[in-house]
Scaffold this active site. Structure first.
Site, short mmCIF file in Angstrom:
data_model
loop_
_atom_site.label_atom_id
_atom_site.label_comp_id
_atom_site.label_asym_id
_atom_site.label_seq_id
_atom_site.Cartn_x
_atom_site.Cartn_y
_atom_site.Cartn_z
CB CYS A 102 35.45 24.26 35.34
SG CYS A 102 36.85 25.36 35.13
NE ARG B 197 44.70 30.26 35.71
CZ ARG B 197 44.17 30.82 34.64
NH1 ARG B 197 42.90 30.60 34.34
NH2 ARG B 197 44.89 31.60 33.86
CE LYS C 191 50.03 32.14 26.89
NZ LYS C 191 50.00 33.32 27.79
CB CYS D 166 40.57 19.62 32.60
SG CYS D 166 39.25 20.24 31.54
NE ARG E 268 53.42 36.02 34.08
CZ ARG E 268 52.67 35.00 34.52
NH1 ARG E 268 51.99 34.26 33.68
NH2 ARG E 268 52.58 34.76 35.81
CE1 TYR E 269 53.97 37.56 27.87
CE2 TYR E 269 51.80 36.99 28.74
CZ TYR E 269 53.04 36.60 28.26
OH TYR E 269 53.35 35.28 28.17
CG ASP F 250 51.64 25.16 32.71
OD1 ASP F 250 52.54 25.50 31.93
OD2 ASP F 250 50.51 25.70 32.72
CB CYS G 97 43.12 22.12 35.69
SG CYS G 97 42.83 23.88 35.99
NE ARG H 212 49.74 39.74 25.61
CZ ARG H 212 50.95 40.19 25.29
NH1 ARG H 212 51.17 41.50 25.20
NH2 ARG H 212 51.95 39.36 25.07
CG ASP I 231 52.72 30.00 30.35
OD1 ASP I 231 53.42 31.01 30.47
OD2 ASP I 231 51.48 30.02 30.37
#
Length: 435
Positions: free
Chosen positions: A133, A142, A345, A137, A120-121, A301, A140, A124, A338
């Site tokens: 995981c 995702r 972000k 959570c 995206r950037y 999100d 989450c 990076r 985000d």
């Protein structure tokens, strides 16, 4: 929480057989709590049939997985209001999908040039190396992937990601994410880190993990020794509440920090969990006490099933207002949204700039004091047209040489390899060159 309190909290476990394995992270994974009956048995909680039915429906869409360690932190006397419980245990509200909720709100899949890479950037990439995981959570972003066996990246997928990084020289920073990279074996993680480290244009590697929060025993001496081989390496973890900072998590953070690994923390602003200036200030202060720099506070999100966790952006600004000036500057994270659709972000903060003119700006501080800052009279801005070749600034960005010894001083030094000086036009040297 002390080990004894953990032991008392899970008083239904046969401790004679299992307590000796409590700090074995593989034992923790093996005994992950995945159903309501085990949850009730371990904590001595009894839910009514209607609650169970609603929760079972939630688990069918968004599975449950809680490590025994994290389960042991729940306050069973007020579990429904406990921040640990709310982050770990399924809630029927997760099945409420609003019209503005999105499966992939950050457009990670759309910004994926090859499977496993989100680029995206400019400089990076995010490298999805695991979809497993130690705990699922409930907030989450995702949820569409984590725990889905059809999305577990195999070695072939990892190789494709590595090849993309090798062939993209503008990438200098790689963030390993998932799932949780620390759920990979030591050997496999070491291999991935080694392959990335070999790439000449990679300057830094980052790892995003929640292991220090939900499975601190995974931070073994063996793992730390592997990580130490791959500096410069940075780790960001994910504490959302100060109750998550326990004796065991502090020990995990201590091991990582003592290994010379810079630590950061990314919290998510969650309704009913940490949407309170006092709670958030206590969290960031305990983080820096354990050598963890608060990095981001995320606005929750717009993923499917998270609407009950979302707060107003204004609540986040209120929290930031309560931190700036009220605690150490390095304890203050950046509050970000985000952006939906993959915009990245975007920092959001209180407005401290009241007004400005050509020669003066008006500022206010955290106390409400309004002050002025006089602009310099003799400053002339460099008019940049991006023509770097003809720029009058010093654009030599190479590292400066610390010492330039010459003459006899150079021969006397221990850091220079020179052993003799030879005058120009020396006949002996000319004969050597002619041979």
């Amino acid at each position: 929480m002390s080990e004894e309190n953990q032991k008392q909290n899970l008083n239904k476990i046969n401790w004679e057989d299992k307590y000796s394995s409590w700090k074995d992270w593989k034992w923790q994974i093996k005994h992950t709590i995945k159903d309501i009956e085990t949850f009730e048995k371990l904590l001595g909680i009894k839910m009514n049939n209607r609650e169970k039915k609603e929760i079972e429906m939630t688990i069918q869409k968004f599975p449950m997985a809680i490590t025994p360690y994290y389960l042991s932190l729940i306050d069973i006397n007020d579990y429904k209001n406990d921040p640990i419980f709310k982050q770990a245990f399924p809630n029927p509200k997760e099945l409420v999908i609003n019209k503005y909720d999105m499966t992939d709100p950050l457009a990670e899949d759309k910004d994926s040039p090859v499977e496993g890479i989100t680029h995206r950037y400019p400089d990076r990439v995010l490298f999805h190396v695991s979809n497993i995981c130690s705990m699922y959570c409930r907030h989450c972003t995702r949820k569409r992937k984590v725990g889905d066996k059809d999305h577990i990246p195999n070695k072939e997928t990892i190789e494709k990601g590595l090849e993309y990084i090798r062939n993209t020289p503008q990438v200098r920073d790689v963030l390993l994410s998932g799932g949780d990279p620390f759920l990979l074996s030591d050997e496999y993680l070491d291999w991935i880190l080694t392959e990335i480290s070999k790439i000449p244009h990679i300057e830094v590697i980052r790892i995003g993990t929640r292991v220090p929060v939900v499975l601190p025993y995974r931070i073994t001496d063996e793992l730390v020794n592997i990580l130490k081989k791959h500096h410069p390496l940075w780790i960001n973890t994910h504490f959302n509440h100060s109750r998550e900072i326990t004796e065991s998590s502090r020990e995990a953070l201590r091991k990582l920090a003592n290994a010379g690994i810079p630590l950061g923390n990314q919290s998510v602003l969650l309704s009913g969990i940490n949407d309170c200036p006092y709670i958030m200030k206590k969290l960031v202060q305990k983080l820096v006490q354990n050598r963890v720099r608060p990095y981001y506070i995320y606005q929750c999100d717009m993923s499917e099933g998270l609407s009950h966790f979302r707060t107003s952006v204004g609540k986040g600004i209120e929290i930031m207002e309560s931190l700036r000036g009220h605690t150490s500057g390095f304890a203050i994270p950046t509050f970000v949204v985000d952006a939906p659709g993959g915009g990245g972000k975007i920092p959001v903060m209180p407005n401290y700039l009241v007004s400005w003119s050509n020669n003066k700006i008006i500022l206010r501080n955290y106390e409400g004091v309004i002050t002025t800052y006089k602009e310099p009279d003799n400053y002339k801005a460099n008019l940049c047209n991006l023509d770097c070749e003809h720029c009058n600034l010093t654009l030599n960005l190479d590292e400066a040489e610390e010492i330039k010894a010459i003459g006899i001083e150079k021969l006397l030094s221990d850091y220079d390899k020179a052993i003799s000086f030879t005058p120009n036009n020396n006949e002996r040297m000319e004969r050597r060159n002619n041979e």
